[in-house]
Design a protein around this motif. Structure first.
Motif, PDB file in Angstrom:
ATOM      1  N   UNK A 154      35.928   5.146   6.235  1.00 34.87           N
ATOM      2  CA  UNK A 154      35.204   5.135   7.219  1.00 34.87           C
ATOM      3  C   UNK A 154      33.826   4.361   7.019  1.00 34.87           C
ATOM      4  N   UNK A 155      33.551   4.059   8.380  1.00 34.24           N
ATOM      5  CA  UNK A 155      32.241   2.682   7.787  1.00 34.24           C
ATOM      6  C   UNK A 155      31.073   3.933   8.613  1.00 34.24           C
ATOM      7  N   UNK A 156      29.941   3.710   7.270  1.00 34.08           N
ATOM      8  CA  UNK A 156      28.729   4.577   7.514  1.00 34.08           C
ATOM      9  C   UNK A 156      28.472   4.222   8.967  1.00 34.08           C
ATOM     10  N   UNK A 157      27.971   3.215   9.088  1.00 29.05           N
ATOM     11  CA  UNK A 157      27.238   1.924  10.127  1.00 29.05           C
ATOM     12  C   UNK A 157      27.735   2.489  11.476  1.00 29.05           C
ATOM     13  N   UNK A 179      26.387   4.743  16.803  1.00 31.18           N
ATOM     14  CA  UNK A 179      26.952   5.497  17.565  1.00 31.18           C
ATOM     15  C   UNK A 179      25.757   7.353  17.453  1.00 31.18           C
ATOM     16  N   UNK A 180      25.429   7.347  16.390  1.00 34.82           N
ATOM     17  CA  UNK A 180      24.233   8.835  16.298  1.00 34.82           C
ATOM     18  C   UNK A 180      23.276   8.357  17.260  1.00 34.82           C
ATOM     19  N   UNK A 181      22.722   7.032  16.913  1.00 31.80           N
ATOM     20  CA  UNK A 181      21.571   6.244  17.628  1.00 31.80           C
ATOM     21  C   UNK A 181      21.456   6.790  18.843  1.00 31.80           C
ATOM     22  N   UNK A 182      22.902   6.206  19.190  1.00 30.13           N
ATOM     23  CA  UNK A 182      23.104   5.726  20.901  1.00 30.13           C
ATOM     24  C   UNK A 182      22.973   6.600  21.399  1.00 30.13           C
ATOM     25  N   UNK A 183      23.828   8.059  20.999  1.00 25.11           N
ATOM     26  CA  UNK A 183      23.328   9.313  21.588  1.00 25.11           C
ATOM     27  C   UNK A 183      22.370   9.941  21.433  1.00 25.11           C
ATOM     28  N   UNK A 184      21.311   9.537  20.526  1.00 29.72           N
ATOM     29  CA  UNK A 184      20.124  10.051  20.129  1.00 29.72           C
ATOM     30  C   UNK A 184      19.284   9.544  21.341  1.00 29.72           C
ATOM     31  N   UNK A 185      18.989   8.089  21.572  1.00 29.76           N
ATOM     32  CA  UNK A 185      18.940   7.403  22.586  1.00 29.76           C
ATOM     33  C   UNK A 185      19.067   7.505  23.684  1.00 29.76           C
ATOM     34  N   UNK A 186      20.704   8.050  24.120  1.00 31.67           N
ATOM     35  CA  UNK A 186      20.863   8.336  25.666  1.00 31.67           C
ATOM     36  C   UNK A 186      19.817   9.660  25.792  1.00 31.67           C
TER      37      UNK A 186
END
Length: 102
Positions: free
Chosen positions: A72-75, A80-87
């Motif tokens: 798994x790639x933590x970055x 993905x979580x940052x993009x979701x939060x931004x959306x």
């Protein structure tokens, strides 16, 4: 989906069960009353329609080992979580702009 083979499905199931088993905190053991059942004993008790289904659904060991999953790639997850939060924030901002001040 057309290119999805049963081998890949079994690989997925193997990895899913393997990862889930790491969460268990007990050592499974069969109860003392458990009996080993072979496929032939199941088939002889089944009605003709069930027998036909059971024969078609039997599997055998795969000639190849299961596929290897990438680490798994933590970055990737953080991005993905940052993009979701931004959306979500963008949608909330648009909602706020459309509502009349009151």
């Amino acid at each position: 989906m057309e290119s999805l083979s049963m081998d890949r499905i079994y690989d997925y199931m193997f990895h899913l069960i393997s990862e889930y088993s790491k969460l268990l905190d007990f050592k499974p053991s069969p109860p003392s009353s458990a009996l080993e059942v072979c496929s032939d004993s199941l088939l002889c008790l089944a009605d003709p329609k069930s027998k036909q289904f059971l024969e078609r659904s039997t599997t055998s060991a795969s000639p190849t080992p299961p596929c290897k999953l990438q680490n798994t790639d933590g970055n990737l997850i953080r991005n993905w979580m940052q993009q979701k939060k931004k959306a979500i924030n963008d949608v909330e901002t648009m909602k706020a702009q459309k509502q009349p001040a009151g």
